[in-house]
Write an enzyme that holds these catalytic residues in place. Structure first.
Site, mmCIF file in Angstrom:
data_model
loop_
_atom_site.group_PDB
_atom_site.id
_atom_site.type_symbol
_atom_site.label_atom_id
_atom_site.label_comp_id
_atom_site.label_asym_id
_atom_site.label_seq_id
_atom_site.Cartn_x
_atom_site.Cartn_y
_atom_site.Cartn_z
ATOM 1 N N LYS A 22 0.835 -1.217 0.000
ATOM 2 C CA LYS A 22 0.000 0.000 0.000
ATOM 3 C C LYS A 22 0.863 1.259 0.000
ATOM 4 O O LYS A 22 0.634 2.177 -0.781
ATOM 5 C CB LYS A 22 -0.918 0.003 1.233
ATOM 6 C CG LYS A 22 -1.582 1.329 1.517
ATOM 7 C CD LYS A 22 -2.515 1.253 2.704
ATOM 8 C CE LYS A 22 -1.923 1.641 4.021
ATOM 9 N NZ LYS A 22 -1.611 3.080 4.185
ATOM 10 N N ASN A 23 1.850 1.287 0.894
ATOM 11 C CA ASN A 23 2.619 2.518 1.070
ATOM 12 C C ASN A 23 3.642 2.763 -0.037
ATOM 13 O O ASN A 23 4.260 3.830 -0.075
ATOM 14 C CB ASN A 23 3.311 2.536 2.443
ATOM 15 C CG ASN A 23 2.306 2.767 3.559
ATOM 16 O OD1 ASN A 23 1.131 3.036 3.297
ATOM 17 N ND2 ASN A 23 2.764 2.644 4.785
ATOM 18 N N CYS A 116 -5.075 13.084 12.544
ATOM 19 C CA CYS A 116 -5.846 11.863 12.276
ATOM 20 C C CYS A 116 -5.849 11.033 13.545
ATOM 21 O O CYS A 116 -5.361 11.474 14.583
ATOM 22 C CB CYS A 116 -5.262 11.103 11.104
ATOM 23 S SG CYS A 116 -3.730 10.283 11.531
ATOM 24 N N ARG A 121 0.138 14.940 13.073
ATOM 25 C CA ARG A 121 0.653 14.793 11.711
ATOM 26 C C ARG A 121 0.741 16.106 10.918
ATOM 27 O O ARG A 121 0.017 16.294 9.929
ATOM 28 C CB ARG A 121 -0.169 13.740 10.957
ATOM 29 C CG ARG A 121 -0.196 12.421 11.704
ATOM 30 C CD ARG A 121 -0.852 11.326 10.953
ATOM 31 N NE ARG A 121 0.038 10.674 10.007
ATOM 32 C CZ ARG A 121 -0.282 9.600 9.303
ATOM 33 N NH1 ARG A 121 -1.468 9.069 9.429
ATOM 34 N NH2 ARG A 121 0.569 9.059 8.467
ATOM 35 N N ASP A 304 4.208 0.898 12.167
ATOM 36 C CA ASP A 304 3.035 0.223 11.598
ATOM 37 C C ASP A 304 2.906 -1.238 12.060
ATOM 38 O O ASP A 304 1.938 -1.908 11.708
ATOM 39 C CB ASP A 304 3.076 0.268 10.058
ATOM 40 C CG ASP A 304 2.718 1.644 9.524
ATOM 41 O OD1 ASP A 304 2.306 2.507 10.309
ATOM 42 O OD2 ASP A 304 2.861 1.858 8.295
ATOM 43 N N ARG A 396 -8.744 -0.586 4.627
ATOM 44 C CA ARG A 396 -7.904 0.449 4.014
ATOM 45 C C ARG A 396 -6.537 -0.114 3.641
ATOM 46 O O ARG A 396 -5.905 0.373 2.703
ATOM 47 C CB ARG A 396 -7.682 1.604 5.002
ATOM 48 C CG ARG A 396 -8.843 2.553 5.159
ATOM 49 C CD ARG A 396 -8.438 3.727 6.031
ATOM 50 N NE ARG A 396 -7.064 4.090 5.717
ATOM 51 C CZ ARG A 396 -6.118 4.383 6.614
ATOM 52 N NH1 ARG A 396 -6.392 4.402 7.882
ATOM 53 N NH2 ARG A 396 -4.895 4.684 6.234
HETATM 54 C C1 UD1 Z 1 4.054 6.992 6.329
HETATM 55 C C2 UD1 Z 1 3.193 5.780 6.150
HETATM 56 C C3 UD1 Z 1 2.618 5.332 7.481
HETATM 57 C C4 UD1 Z 1 3.735 5.130 8.498
HETATM 58 C C5 UD1 Z 1 4.634 6.353 8.572
HETATM 59 C C6 UD1 Z 1 5.858 6.145 9.461
HETATM 60 C C7 UD1 Z 1 2.353 6.071 3.896
HETATM 61 C C8 UD1 Z 1 1.178 6.377 3.029
HETATM 62 N N1 UD1 Z 1 2.108 6.098 5.211
HETATM 63 O O1 UD1 Z 1 3.226 8.047 6.816
HETATM 64 O O2 UD1 Z 1 1.905 4.114 7.291
HETATM 65 O O3 UD1 Z 1 3.184 4.895 9.777
HETATM 66 O O4 UD1 Z 1 5.111 6.696 7.253
HETATM 67 O O5 UD1 Z 1 6.579 5.031 9.042
HETATM 68 O O6 UD1 Z 1 3.429 5.771 3.434
HETATM 69 N N2 UD1 Z 1 6.011 14.849 10.639
HETATM 70 C C9 UD1 Z 1 6.160 16.187 10.942
HETATM 71 N N3 UD1 Z 1 6.106 17.099 9.916
HETATM 72 C C10 UD1 Z 1 5.924 16.719 8.620
HETATM 73 C C11 UD1 Z 1 5.778 15.347 8.314
HETATM 74 C C12 UD1 Z 1 5.830 14.430 9.352
HETATM 75 O O7 UD1 Z 1 6.316 16.551 12.106
HETATM 76 O O8 UD1 Z 1 5.892 17.600 7.744
HETATM 77 C C13 UD1 Z 1 6.045 13.852 11.739
HETATM 78 C C14 UD1 Z 1 4.710 13.103 11.860
HETATM 79 O O9 UD1 Z 1 3.776 13.836 12.614
HETATM 80 C C15 UD1 Z 1 5.133 11.829 12.555
HETATM 81 C C16 UD1 Z 1 6.541 11.596 11.970
HETATM 82 O O10 UD1 Z 1 6.958 12.833 11.424
HETATM 83 O O11 UD1 Z 1 5.249 12.039 13.935
HETATM 84 C C17 UD1 Z 1 6.581 10.521 10.887
HETATM 85 O O12 UD1 Z 1 5.703 10.855 9.855
HETATM 86 P P1 UD1 Z 1 5.965 10.476 8.337
HETATM 87 O O13 UD1 Z 1 7.209 9.657 8.227
HETATM 88 O O14 UD1 Z 1 5.842 11.696 7.524
HETATM 89 O O15 UD1 Z 1 4.720 9.539 8.053
HETATM 90 P P2 UD1 Z 1 3.767 9.544 6.786
HETATM 91 O O16 UD1 Z 1 4.551 9.767 5.551
HETATM 92 O O17 UD1 Z 1 2.600 10.432 7.059
#
Ligand code: UD1
Length: 418
Positions: A22-23, A116, A121, A304, A396
């Site tokens: 998925k990711n 969420c 996030r 995850d 999902r």
């Molecule tokens: C992706 C995965 C999700 C997984 C996560 C961490 C997808 C679609 N989803 O989510 O399943 O749990 O990686 O392995 O691939 N953060 C900030 N600022 C930002 C972006 C992120 O502070 O601009 C923080 C987030 O709040 C969180 C951490 O960074 O605490 C990790 O988030 P991130 O690696 O960005 O996760 P996703 O890409 O949303």
């Protein structure tokens, strides 16, 4: 609303094939917006999140054809239309269209994704990176607008190796003028798959899988054929299904290296693991030892898989400490596991789990995708009947989970709740 009814206590035995990730699928589908040609994708899982991403691409003007696990996306007629709150709410990963649309059209307007179920996030790292590439960002009335004449390559140092920010910036930089370097980049296997997809379109990207990704911008991208990598989180969940039921499951279509952090913990817990080139066999030994873990960016233990691992620890011998360092609100499964007899105390971002001999069936809820998977695992191991409600969260991210578990001997049914 559907629910799962599980008669627990069966030892699961047999083979399960893992679907495409998925990711990896979601950013790759977003990246198809970068070219005006066709992207031919294989191993696309049938999941709710994938359906939402395809719907979003069609809304933007892409032509989508789907045949089982194959999807063709023709982005020739795409326009950078506004992504409304309704679309963004359906799936947070919709924010992945920002990098491609900004890079191709110099304009993107999306509803701010907000928080969420698992945490606040923010998008700050994505936006900081877009700014570094020369975009002007405006955040007003709940919307984010990013605009530019032409993005220009830059040195970007991420404060945290965010998966989504790394992907969005790789896609944005693919068509930028000059070279971009993303430092402290996320190293997840899905980033490598995105690099392979983009390079297949004609991009010039190196270093995915390390913490420095170099992108030499190109003037245009073309058609591509790509097969998505297997889902390492789905694979890890099945590994735990074998462990928690004291079963014997061979998992196929897997890249063993991608599940090493889970394999290491299972071995520590006394579970037997035998691996081949593209399969892993997981065999329970009657005893599960308590192990401690802390979630970390790849190659650390994946957030995850945290909820599923906690489900296993509820029936381990001894006390384990599970710490969540990625998301601040990712312990929703605790209250549900307690309903089944688990002994778990929460101390800030650590859960202390005292193993009990058995879980007992109960009515529980899938509060989010991975917490939902944890409840299915708990139900498979528990005495008597467990009912897991709100399984749209599970749909999902898991393709026909109940069918896969029935195939290895589980008694699990999907029931339409009225
Ligand atoms: C992706 C995965 C999700 C997984 C996560 C961490 C997808 C679609 N989803 O989510 O399943 O749990 O990686 O392995 O691939 N953060 C900030 N600022 C930002 C972006 C992120 O502070 O601009 C923080 C987030 O709040 C969180 C951490 O960074 O605490 C990790 O988030 P991130 O690696 O960005 O996760 P996703 O890409 O949303």
């Amino acid at each position: 609303m559907h629910k799962f009814v599980i008669v627990g206590g069966k030892r699961l035995e047999g083979t399960i094939r893992v679907s495409g990730a998925k990711n990896a699928t979601l950013p790759i589908m977003a990246a198809s917006l970068l070219s005006s040609s066709k992207s031919n994708l294989a191993e696309i899982p049938q999941l709710e999140d994938v359906r939402v991403m395809l719907y979003l691409l069609e809304y933007l003007g892409a032509k989508v054809q789907r045949d089982q696990d194959r999807v063709t996306i023709d982005s020739g007629q795409v326009k950078p239309l506004e992504v409304t709150e309704e679309l963004m709410r359906k799936m947070r990963a919709s924010n992945l269209i920002m990098g491609p649309l900004l890079s191709r059209f110099g304009y993107v307007r999306v509803s701010h994704p907000g928080g969420c179920a698992i945490g606040s996030r923010p998008m700050d790292l994505h936006l900081k990176g877009f700014r570094a590439l020369g975009a002007k960002i405006t955040e007003r009335y709940g919307y984010i607008v990013a605009e530019c004449e032409k993005l220009t390559g830059a040195e970007i140092h991420l404060d945290f190796p965010s998966v989504g920010a790394t992907e969005n910036l790789m896609m944005a930089a693919a068509l930028a003028r000059g070279q971009t370097v993303i430092r402290n980049a996320a190293k997840e296997p899905e980033i490598v798959d995105l690099q392979n997809f983009l390079n297949g379109m004609g991009a010039n990207i190196k270093g995915a899988g390390t913490d420095a990704i170099k992108i030499q911008g190109v003037t245009g991208l073309g058609p591509v054929e790509h097969m998505v990598i297997p889902d390492r989180i789905e694979a890890g969940t099945h590994m735990l299904a074998a462990a928690i039921t004291n079963g014997d499951i061979t998992i196929t279509n897997i890249i063993p290296e991608h599940v090493e952090p889970v394999v290491a913990k299972l071995k520590e817990a006394g579970i037997t693991i035998i691996d081949g080139d593209d399969w892993i066999r997981v065999v329970g030994n009657g005893i599960i030892k308590a192990v401690d873990l802390k979630t970390m960016p790849y190659p650390g233990f994946p957030t995850d898989m945290q909820a599923q691992m906690m489900a296993l620890m509820t029936i381990a011998q001894g006390t384990s400490v599970v710490s969540e360092s990625i998301f601040e609100n990712r312990f929703k499964q605790i209250a549900e596991l307690r309903r089944m007899g688990a002994d778990i105390k929460l101390e800030g971002r650590a859960a202390i789990i005292k193993g009990v001999p058995k879980l007992s069936g109960a009515f529980v809820e899938a509060t989010d995708l991975r917490a939902g998977a944890a409840m299915v695992l708990a139900g498979l191991a528990a005495e008597d009947v467990t009912v897991v409600e709100n399984i749209h969260h599970i749909d999902r991210g898991y393709e026909r989970l109940e069918a896969k578990y029935r195939g290895v001997g589980a008694k699990i049914m999907r029931v339409n709740k009225n």
